[in-house]
Design an enzyme around this catalytic site. Sequence first.
Site, mmCIF file in Angstrom:
data_model
loop_
_atom_site.group_PDB
_atom_site.id
_atom_site.type_symbol
_atom_site.label_atom_id
_atom_site.label_comp_id
_atom_site.label_asym_id
_atom_site.label_seq_id
_atom_site.Cartn_x
_atom_site.Cartn_y
_atom_site.Cartn_z
ATOM 1 C CB SER A 31 39.275 47.574 46.401
ATOM 2 O OG SER A 31 40.037 47.658 45.226
ATOM 3 C CE LYS A 90 45.153 49.605 42.905
ATOM 4 N NZ LYS A 90 44.590 50.841 43.485
ATOM 5 C CG ASN A 100 45.338 56.650 47.267
ATOM 6 O OD1 ASN A 100 45.404 56.290 46.085
ATOM 7 N ND2 ASN A 100 44.200 56.624 47.945
ATOM 8 C CB ALA A 101 47.286 60.455 43.503
ATOM 9 C CG ASN A 148 37.572 47.555 43.218
ATOM 10 O OD1 ASN A 148 38.166 48.296 42.444
ATOM 11 N ND2 ASN A 148 36.705 48.014 44.092
ATOM 12 C CB CYS A 152 38.892 55.710 41.200
ATOM 13 S SG CYS A 152 40.642 56.062 41.497
ATOM 14 N N GLY A 197 41.134 57.013 55.773
ATOM 15 C CA GLY A 197 41.568 56.869 57.160
ATOM 16 C C GLY A 197 40.591 57.486 58.142
ATOM 17 C CB THR A 245 43.592 53.951 55.723
ATOM 18 O OG1 THR A 245 43.177 54.483 54.458
ATOM 19 C CG2 THR A 245 44.846 54.667 56.171
#
Length: 303
Positions: free
Chosen positions: A20, A44, A68-69, A98, A129, A217, A266
């Site tokens: 996601s 997503k 990421n943010a 998701n 998250c 990653g 990633t």
Amino acid sequence: MDLRVTLGGMELSNPIITASGTFGYGLEFVPYGDLKKLGGLAVKGLSLKPRTGNPMPRIAETPAGMLNAIGLQNCGVEVFLKEKLPLLPYNDTAIIANLYACDAVEFAELAAILSSEEGIAALEVNISCPNVKAGGILFGQNPAMAAAVTEAVKAKAGNTPVIVKLSPNVADIASIAKAVEAAGADCLSLINTLSGMSVDIHTRKSRLANIIGGLSGPAIKPVALRCVYQAAQAVSIPIIGLGGIASAEDVYEFLLVGASAVQVGTANFFRPDFAFNLVDEVEALGQELGLSDLDEYRGSLVR
Ligand SMILES: Cc1cc2nc3c(=O)[nH]c(=O)nc-3n(C[C@H](O)[C@H](O)[C@H](O)COP(=O)(O)O)c2cc1C
């Protein structure tokens, strides 16, 4: 070689699922491969209402990974169901919705809407998250809250399998995994991103407007393997392993520590055709390892 896997009531043609937030709504990747080839596709994170996410910059590259943010930017569940889902090959690949919400009631509402859709194979509950102020990781760091959200979703999910996605940003992943299993989860997925930061010594600023972000990653693979291993020791429901997968060897590492399937995140950014090719690569490596199916390899770590 038989690549089929069963995950909490879901039948997948192979163990490769896209993670996601790293594969859009699937449609963005049509130029790079045949979506039908994937075992599954997690879209997503969806919320009840559309979200614009966090201010830019929201992505920064780091050694062997990225931060990421995004803050769960998404089109909202209604637009997804009307405009995206009908274009996805849901008869051939498992479409996993998701879910993101600010409280258990909202999670349940989303679950009720999505589970009544024919094209949704499973719900993946994101209680992990790190990039949103309300909800998100807070649910995933507390066994009682994680269980409450799981119960609320299960109560509205009907026959749709519920996958709960766990965070590595906890002291004891086994206790969260157990609580979620006891609350009725059909499956677990782990891990979400690790909380991290990247700063610039010249501007003296964080590279992310949100200051802190989620690391993903290859850099996080050892942490992910450890988490999957510990969760697999603690529960009997199936586990989807993810975190840094960038080769077929990585997939077998996750199977070895107890995962039944994997998600690719990633790697989709640096090789948009990666997940599609991975299906063939996993089959070829399985043959090299002398396997006739994946079950005989899962959790077979020698101690
Ligand atoms: C840009 C970006 C957006 C993400 N958005 C979501 C999301 O909406 N919901 C979610 O559960 N995980 C989200 N994740 C986490 C990934 O699904 C995955 O758990 C994580 O990146 C670790 O896997 P990887 O190392 O293969 O990327 C996101 C990750 C990235 C990099």
